[in-house]
Scaffold this motif. Sequence first.
Motif, PDB file in Angstrom:
ATOM      1  N   ASP A  36       0.832  -1.207   0.000  1.00 35.92           N
ATOM      2  CA  ASP A  36       0.000   0.000   0.000  1.00 35.92           C
ATOM      3  C   ASP A  36       0.865   1.255   0.000  1.00 35.92           C
ATOM      4  O   ASP A  36       0.560   2.230  -0.706  1.00 35.92           O
ATOM      5  N   MET A  37       1.950   1.246   0.767  1.00 37.56           N
ATOM      6  CA  MET A  37       2.869   2.389   0.802  1.00 37.56           C
ATOM      7  C   MET A  37       3.492   2.615  -0.568  1.00 37.56           C
ATOM      8  O   MET A  37       3.605   3.750  -1.044  1.00 37.56           O
ATOM      9  N   HIS A  38       3.894   1.525  -1.204  1.00 39.01           N
ATOM     10  CA  HIS A  38       4.494   1.617  -2.540  1.00 39.01           C
ATOM     11  C   HIS A  38       3.505   2.203  -3.544  1.00 39.01           C
ATOM     12  O   HIS A  38       3.863   3.073  -4.358  1.00 39.01           O
ATOM     13  N   GLU A  39       2.270   1.736  -3.500  1.00 43.89           N
ATOM     14  CA  GLU A  39       1.258   2.252  -4.413  1.00 43.89           C
ATOM     15  C   GLU A  39       1.051   3.745  -4.195  1.00 43.89           C
ATOM     16  O   GLU A  39       0.944   4.520  -5.154  1.00 43.89           O
ATOM     17  N   LYS A  76      12.452  13.345  -3.724  1.00 44.40           N
ATOM     18  CA  LYS A  76      13.644  13.616  -2.935  1.00 44.40           C
ATOM     19  C   LYS A  76      13.495  13.056  -1.524  1.00 44.40           C
ATOM     20  O   LYS A  76      12.386  12.834  -1.039  1.00 44.40           O
ATOM     21  N   LYS A  77      14.619  12.858  -0.848  1.00 38.89           N
ATOM     22  CA  LYS A  77      14.604  12.408   0.539  1.00 38.89           C
ATOM     23  C   LYS A  77      13.791  13.377   1.383  1.00 38.89           C
ATOM     24  O   LYS A  77      14.030  14.579   1.360  1.00 38.89           O
ATOM     25  N   GLN A  78      12.825  12.843   2.125  1.00 37.11           N
ATOM     26  CA  GLN A  78      11.977  13.699   2.946  1.00 37.11           C
ATOM     27  C   GLN A  78      11.129  12.862   3.898  1.00 37.11           C
ATOM     28  O   GLN A  78      10.989  11.646   3.731  1.00 37.11           O
ATOM     29  N   ILE A  79      10.565  13.540   4.892  1.00 38.94           N
ATOM     30  CA  ILE A  79       9.642  12.882   5.810  1.00 38.94           C
ATOM     31  C   ILE A  79       8.325  12.633   5.092  1.00 38.94           C
ATOM     32  O   ILE A  79       7.786  13.512   4.431  1.00 38.94           O
ATOM     33  N   ILE A  80       7.826  11.417   5.237  1.00 37.67           N
ATOM     34  CA  ILE A  80       6.542  11.028   4.650  1.00 37.67           C
ATOM     35  C   ILE A  80       5.573  10.686   5.780  1.00 37.67           C
ATOM     36  O   ILE A  80       5.898   9.893   6.671  1.00 37.67           O
ATOM     37  N   VAL A  81       4.402  11.290   5.747  1.00 36.86           N
ATOM     38  CA  VAL A  81       3.332  10.933   6.689  1.00 36.86           C
ATOM     39  C   VAL A  81       2.479   9.849   6.036  1.00 36.86           C
ATOM     40  O   VAL A  81       1.970  10.039   4.932  1.00 36.86           O
ATOM     41  N   CYS A  82       2.327   8.734   6.719  1.00 33.43           N
ATOM     42  CA  CYS A  82       1.647   7.591   6.101  1.00 33.43           C
ATOM     43  C   CYS A  82       0.119   7.644   6.193  1.00 33.43           C
ATOM     44  O   CYS A  82      -0.556   7.025   5.388  1.00 33.43           O
ATOM     45  N   GLU A  83      -0.421   8.362   7.180  1.00 29.57           N
ATOM     46  CA  GLU A  83      -1.852   8.280   7.476  1.00 29.57           C
ATOM     47  C   GLU A  83      -2.277   6.820   7.608  1.00 29.57           C
ATOM     48  O   GLU A  83      -3.220   6.347   6.974  1.00 29.57           O
ATOM     49  N   SER A  84      -1.544   6.121   8.483  1.00 25.81           N
ATOM     50  CA  SER A  84      -1.742   4.679   8.669  1.00 25.81           C
ATOM     51  C   SER A  84      -3.162   4.335   9.099  1.00 25.81           C
ATOM     52  O   SER A  84      -3.664   3.243   8.806  1.00 25.81           O
ATOM     53  N   GLY A  85      -3.809   5.251   9.809  1.00 24.83           N
ATOM     54  CA  GLY A  85      -5.155   4.977  10.282  1.00 24.83           C
ATOM     55  C   GLY A  85      -6.152   4.746   9.175  1.00 24.83           C
ATOM     56  O   GLY A  85      -7.209   4.138   9.394  1.00 24.83           O
ATOM     57  N   LYS A  86      -5.842   5.206   7.956  1.00 26.66           N
ATOM     58  CA  LYS A  86      -6.750   5.042   6.821  1.00 26.66           C
ATOM     59  C   LYS A  86      -6.525   3.733   6.061  1.00 26.66           C
ATOM     60  O   LYS A  86      -7.276   3.411   5.137  1.00 26.66           O
ATOM     61  N   PHE A  87      -5.497   2.995   6.456  1.00 24.34           N
ATOM     62  CA  PHE A  87      -5.195   1.731   5.778  1.00 24.34           C
ATOM     63  C   PHE A  87      -6.415   0.815   5.832  1.00 24.34           C
ATOM     64  O   PHE A  87      -7.040   0.643   6.876  1.00 24.34           O
ATOM     65  N   ASN A  88      -6.771   0.222   4.681  1.00 20.48           N
ATOM     66  CA  ASN A  88      -8.022  -0.542   4.609  1.00 20.48           C
ATOM     67  C   ASN A  88      -7.874  -1.983   4.139  1.00 20.48           C
ATOM     68  O   ASN A  88      -8.872  -2.670   3.950  1.00 20.48           O
ATOM     69  N   LYS A  89      -6.641  -2.427   3.958  1.00 19.40           N
ATOM     70  CA  LYS A  89      -6.423  -3.801   3.495  1.00 19.40           C
ATOM     71  C   LYS A  89      -6.145  -4.702   4.694  1.00 19.40           C
ATOM     72  O   LYS A  89      -5.055  -5.250   4.857  1.00 19.40           O
TER      73      LYS A  89
END
Length: 430
Positions: free
Chosen positions: A30-33, A229-242
Motif C-alpha cells: 500500500d505504501m508503494h502504491e 527527494k529524501k523527505q519525511i513522509i506521513v503515512c496516514e496509517s489509520g486510513k489503511f483498509n487492506k
Amino acid sequence: MNQAVAAFLGQHNFPVHLDINSVIDALLFDMHEGLSGRPAGQDMIKTFSNPPTKNVSGESVIVIDAGGTNFRSCLVTFDSQGKPSIDFMEKTKMPGIEKELSRKEFFEQFAQNLEHLKDKSDKIGFCFSYPMTITEDGDGILLGFSKEIKAPEVAGCYVGKELASALEEHGWKKQVHISMLNDTVAALLAGAAAPDEGKKYSSYIGFILGTGMNGAYIQPESKEYPGLKKQIIVCESGKFNKVIRSDFDLAYDQKSIKPGTSILEKLCSGAYLGPLSYELIITAAKENLFSKEFSKSLLEIQNLTLIEMDAFLHAPYATSSVLGAKAAEKATGEDYERLFELLDAVVERTARLAAAILASCVIKSGCGKSASESVCILCNGTTFYKTYKIQERVTGYLEEVLVKERGLHFEIISRDNDITLGAAIAGLIS
C-alpha cells in the motif's frame, strides 16, 4: 485461550493471533502504491522537509498542538545553546468536539484560544493531527477529519491561511508564517532534535498511538520513485483498509460518525477501543458466552470507554471499574476468565497492528542495518504507554519481525513535551 472464547471470536471473524508479517506485506504494498501515485489506503503525504542538520538557537516560536481531544498552545524559546523553554502554556478542548462548527466558527475558536500569545512571535509551528496535503510553502490542505471532530466545512481548506486571516481579524499586528505539520512529524523531529549523548541513529520514525493512530518515516531517494527527494513522509496509517475486520468492527463502524473511513484507526486507536470492546462484550452476553446472571448484568451497560476497559485488564478483581463492579456481583470464575480474554484479545490485536505499522516504516526507511546505528522510533500516546501490555508486546513483536527475521535494528524512545518541541522546530526550519 479458553476454548469457548476462541470459538466465539472465530465465529465472528476476529483473529486471535493476527499474522504480523502478512500485515507488514500489505502495508508495504500500500505504501508503494501511494508513493507511486496510485490509489492507496494510506495517503503517503509528502512534507518537503527533513530533520535539521544543526540545533536551532536564539529564537522563539508559537506552538499550537491541535489533537484529538485537546487544544494546546504555548511559546517555545531556544537559548543560545539550543535548549528549549516553554512558557504561556494553555490547554482547552479541541474545537468541534462538542458540536458541529462552520469553517468561520472553527477558526474563530482557534484565534480566541491564541489571544494569550498575540504577537509574541511571527513564526507558528502548528501541529494539526489530521490528514493534510502539505504544500511546499508549509501550509496544509485538510483532507478530512478523523477522531469524530465535527467541522465538515473545514475540509479542503488551507488551514494555515485560514488561521492567519482569523488572527489578523483578532488584531494581530505581526504577519505570521505558519508551518503546518502532523503530530507524527512532530514526534519524528523531536526524536531527531536531541539524541542522547553518545547515540547515533541511521533514521527516525514518529509514531502516535493515543486517541488516534499514525506513523511517519524518512523516505530516502530511490530509483523506484523518480523525482521523489529524501523527505519525511506521513503515512496516514489509520486510513489503511487492506486488513481483516471482525463483525464487531463492522458493527461499530456503522455507528460511528463517518462509516467506512479510518478503517485501521478504528481497529486499534484509543478513541475506538472502548466502543469496540463494548460491541464485543454485548454480543458475547447476548450469545450466552457468560453465565445467565452475568450476561444480564452486562447488558445493562450502555457504553464502555478505553479507561474502563483498561482498568479491568489491569485489576480485574477491583470493584472501582464498571466491569469489575459488575463481575464482583454476578460473575463466576469462568466469567472472569472469559471477559478478561475477550478484552485482552482486543489489546493483543492492537499491539500486533502497531508493530506491523512500525516495522513497515523501518523497512521502508532502508535503514537500521547496523546494530550501533539503529532506527530511532519516538512513540507518543497514552494508549501506547498506558494501556495494558501494549508497549511490551509491540517491542517484543518488533524484536521478532525486525531484528531476528530481517536483521534490522530499532530503538523506541520517549521525550518530555515531544510534540511541542517537534512543532517548534518545524516552525523555525520551514
